[in-house]
Write an enzyme that holds these catalytic residues in place. Structure first.
Site, short mmCIF file in Angstrom:
data_model
loop_
_atom_site.label_atom_id
_atom_site.label_comp_id
_atom_site.label_asym_id
_atom_site.label_seq_id
_atom_site.Cartn_x
_atom_site.Cartn_y
_atom_site.Cartn_z
N GLU A 135 10.86 3.30 0.84
CA GLU A 135 10.45 2.07 1.52
C GLU A 135 8.94 2.03 1.74
O GLU A 135 8.31 0.97 1.61
CB GLU A 135 11.19 1.95 2.86
CG GLU A 135 12.71 1.85 2.74
CD GLU A 135 13.17 0.71 1.85
OE1 GLU A 135 12.49 -0.33 1.82
OE2 GLU A 135 14.20 0.86 1.17
N HIS A 138 7.19 0.71 -1.31
CA HIS A 138 7.10 -0.74 -1.43
C HIS A 138 5.89 -1.28 -0.67
O HIS A 138 5.25 -2.24 -1.11
CB HIS A 138 8.38 -1.40 -0.92
CG HIS A 138 9.55 -1.29 -1.84
ND1 HIS A 138 9.49 -1.63 -3.18
CD2 HIS A 138 10.84 -0.87 -1.61
CE1 HIS A 138 10.67 -1.43 -3.74
NE2 HIS A 138 11.50 -0.97 -2.82
#
EC number: 3.4.-.-
Length: 254
Positions: A135, A138
């Site tokens: 995550e 990203h």
């Protein structure tokens, strides 16, 4: 000047489409709407997108039960956060746990990282490190920022919001919630997911964390395929393929 040219191009395309409505299966209204969405996304500054992320994350926090720092989940996450670090490419990172049985984790462009207790119940700390590293990838690679802009554009077009400086202050709580939901539920391309996987692998190595947890997280998520409906990787490439890619990287030492 760039924005003027972009708007002119969109307006010209819209005018051309209006003259041949529904030709060759094209939905003119949809095409024009898509063009306006693209314009709104392109004209939203990075600073404004992060400001919206700040408020959107706060709105998400207010709508969920956040685990206390003294809870078993809070203590586990504090240990994981210390291992991963609190800064990613210059963006400060803050971590919290949502108390819900859903299996999910996400990050916004402002470094807001949230993991659900349902996911923590299924994985050990090293596996959670692998997931959150993904995550963070990203965020670091600009994927989260692009999705925040795209989500804003959809709501802005729907509610006729202008992309002026300081736009975050114009948004209602409902709009912020819609934008945040759109951003965290974004369906990234296979390439972007693979890039985030590799970022996580590299981050774990750099921080002296076992990369085996990343493999384990994919194996755990693979067991959900065809089972539980609310999984964080429903829209991602097959978990088995991703696990094998990381095994290959571990074997090669690269």
């Amino acid at each position: 000047m760039k924005n003027t040219k972009l708007l002119l191009a969109i307006a010209t395309s819209a005018a051309l489409l209006t003259g041949c409505q529904n030709t060759h299966g094209i939905d003119t209204n949809m095409a024009i709407s898509s063009g306006l969405n693209a314009y709104k996304a392109a004209t939203l500054s990075d600073a404004d997108a992060k400001a919206i992320a700040n408020q959107g994350c706060a709105e998400m926090d207010s709508g969920n039960q956040v685990a206390s720092k003294s809870s078993k989940y809070g203590k586990r996450l504090a240990k994981i956060a210390k291992a991963l670090g609190n800064n990613i490419n210059g963006t400060p990172v803050n971590y919290k746990v949502y108390m819900t049985s859903d299996v999910n984790a996400w990050a916004m462009a402002n470094g807001c990282v949230r993991v659900y207790s349902g996911l923590m119940d299924m994985m050990n700390d090293n596996e959670i490190e692998g997931v959150l590293g993904h995550e963070l990838g990203h965020v670091a690679l600009g994927h989260s920022l692009a999705e925040m802009k795209a989500s804003y554009a959809i709501v802005a077009a729907r509610d006729a919001i202008s992309a002026t400086s300081g736009v975050a202050s114009q948004l209602s709580r409902s709009q912020l919630g819609d934008i945040a939901e759109g951003a965290i539920n974004a369906k990234y391309s296979r390439d972007k997911e693979s890039e985030a996987d590799d970022f996580s692998f590299d981050l774990l190595k750099k921080r002296g964390i076992s990369t085996q947890g990343l493999v384990g997280s994919f194996e755990t998520l693979a067991s959900l395929d065809g089972g539980r409906t609310q999984s964080m990787f429903d829209s991602h490439p097959p978990s088995t393929e991703r696990a094998q890619h990381i095994r290959d990287r571990i074997a090669s030492g690269k």
